[in-house]
Design an enzyme around this catalytic site. Structure first.
Site, PDB file in Angstrom:
ATOM      1  N   VAL A 145       0.834  -1.200   0.000  1.00  0.00           N
ATOM      2  CA  VAL A 145       0.000   0.000   0.000  1.00  0.00           C
ATOM      3  C   VAL A 145       0.866   1.246   0.000  1.00  0.00           C
ATOM      4  O   VAL A 145       1.942   1.284   0.597  1.00  0.00           O
ATOM      5  CB  VAL A 145      -0.957   0.041   1.225  1.00  0.00           C
ATOM      6  CG1 VAL A 145      -1.875  -1.164   1.224  1.00  0.00           C
ATOM      7  CG2 VAL A 145      -0.178   0.090   2.531  1.00  0.00           C
ATOM      8  N   CYS A 146       0.397   2.272  -0.719  1.00  0.00           N
ATOM      9  CA  CYS A 146       0.996   3.605  -0.687  1.00  0.00           C
ATOM     10  C   CYS A 146      -0.147   4.602  -0.829  1.00  0.00           C
ATOM     11  O   CYS A 146      -1.320   4.212  -0.820  1.00  0.00           O
ATOM     12  CB  CYS A 146       2.053   3.778  -1.781  1.00  0.00           C
ATOM     13  SG  CYS A 146       1.382   3.810  -3.456  1.00  0.00           S
ATOM     14  N   GLN A 147       0.140   5.871  -0.980  1.00  0.00           N
ATOM     15  CA  GLN A 147      -0.920   6.869  -0.979  1.00  0.00           C
ATOM     16  C   GLN A 147      -1.647   6.979  -2.312  1.00  0.00           C
ATOM     17  O   GLN A 147      -2.859   7.101  -2.364  1.00  0.00           O
ATOM     18  CB  GLN A 147      -0.351   8.231  -0.587  1.00  0.00           C
ATOM     19  CG  GLN A 147      -1.389   9.190  -0.016  1.00  0.00           C
ATOM     20  CD  GLN A 147      -1.970   8.692   1.301  1.00  0.00           C
ATOM     21  OE1 GLN A 147      -1.307   8.029   2.088  1.00  0.00           O
ATOM     22  NE2 GLN A 147      -3.227   9.006   1.564  1.00  0.00           N
TER      23      GLN A 147
END
Length: 237
Positions: A145-147
């Site tokens: 996950v990242c932004q």
């Protein structure tokens, strides 16, 4: 090279391109599916599957399919908001190098992207792959996950080449995940962890001014006599 560090600073501006590419991966024969594996070949010739999952379906991977969450964002976004019980292995780390070129680039960054968007000056984490390998086996199920979705896709590429076979990413990142999908901790919501700097302050000021203007309009509309008296009391130049 220090110039590569600016990649992280341009993620927001290029997120629409990434979304289009990731959505393309999620289509097959003209039909939209829950996710469509993107197949890459690693150095050993083994094909691995990277799932690009729609934001409203991502929780199923964790609760039903046993995926571990690996957060690849930088330290600042991770500290603002994060999924509980996740593993933090940043793809980019803060660049504190002191060679002349890096100092110049860091100064320029801090006066523009850093000031307005709250983005740190970063460089690729040279220990990213090894850090993941030290915590997980090649057969582990990992949800990266990242932004915005760009860094997780790049991280998936690195891990696939390192032999990992069960990798998933969220299309367009945590910013698009519905509130309440995951139990989170931090000083803000997961969806807002990428918002910082003067842009955020400007947004709050605009919201306050908008509320003031709306109240003034309603006051004039419903209490015209009082409004007229107030205007007569106002000093004139």
């Amino acid at each position: 090279m220090a110039g590569l560090a600016t990649c992280c600073s341009t993620l927001s501006s290029t997120s629409h391109v990434a979304v289009s590419w990731l959505e393309f991966q999620a289509h097959h024969s003209g039909r939209r599916t829950a996710w469509k594996p993107s197949r890459w070949r690693n150095a050993n010739g083994i094909r691995a599957e990277v799932k690009f999952v729609k934001p409203d379906e991502v929780k199923k991977l964790v609760t039903e399919e046993g995926y571990a969450v690996v957060d690849v964002r930088d330290r600042t976004q991770f500290e603002r908001a994060r999924i509980k019980s996740c593993y933090h292995v940043p793809l980019f780390i803060e660049n504190k190098d002191n060679d002349f070129g890096t100092i110049v680039l860091r100064t320029v960054h801090n006066n523009f992207s850093g000031l307005f968007f709250g983005l740190p000056f970063t460089k690729p984490n040279p220990e990213f792959t090894e850090s993941v390998k030290n915590q997980f086996s090649a057969g582990s199920k990992l949800l990266l996950v990242c932004q915005e979705g760009l860094r997780s896709a790049a991280a998936a590429n690195k891990l696939e080449k390192a032999g990992f076979e069960n990798i998933a990413c969220i299309t367009s990142g945590l910013q698009s995940v519905p509130p309440g999908t995951f139990d989170s901790e931090g000083k803000t919501e997961l969806q807002d962890a990428g918002k910082a700097g003067l842009v955020t302050v400007q947004g709050k000021i605009s919201a306050v001014l908008g509320a003031v203007l709306i109240c003034a309009f309603l006051f004039i509309t419903f209490f015209p006599d009082q409004a007229e008296k107030l205007l007569e009391l106002a000093p004139t130049s």
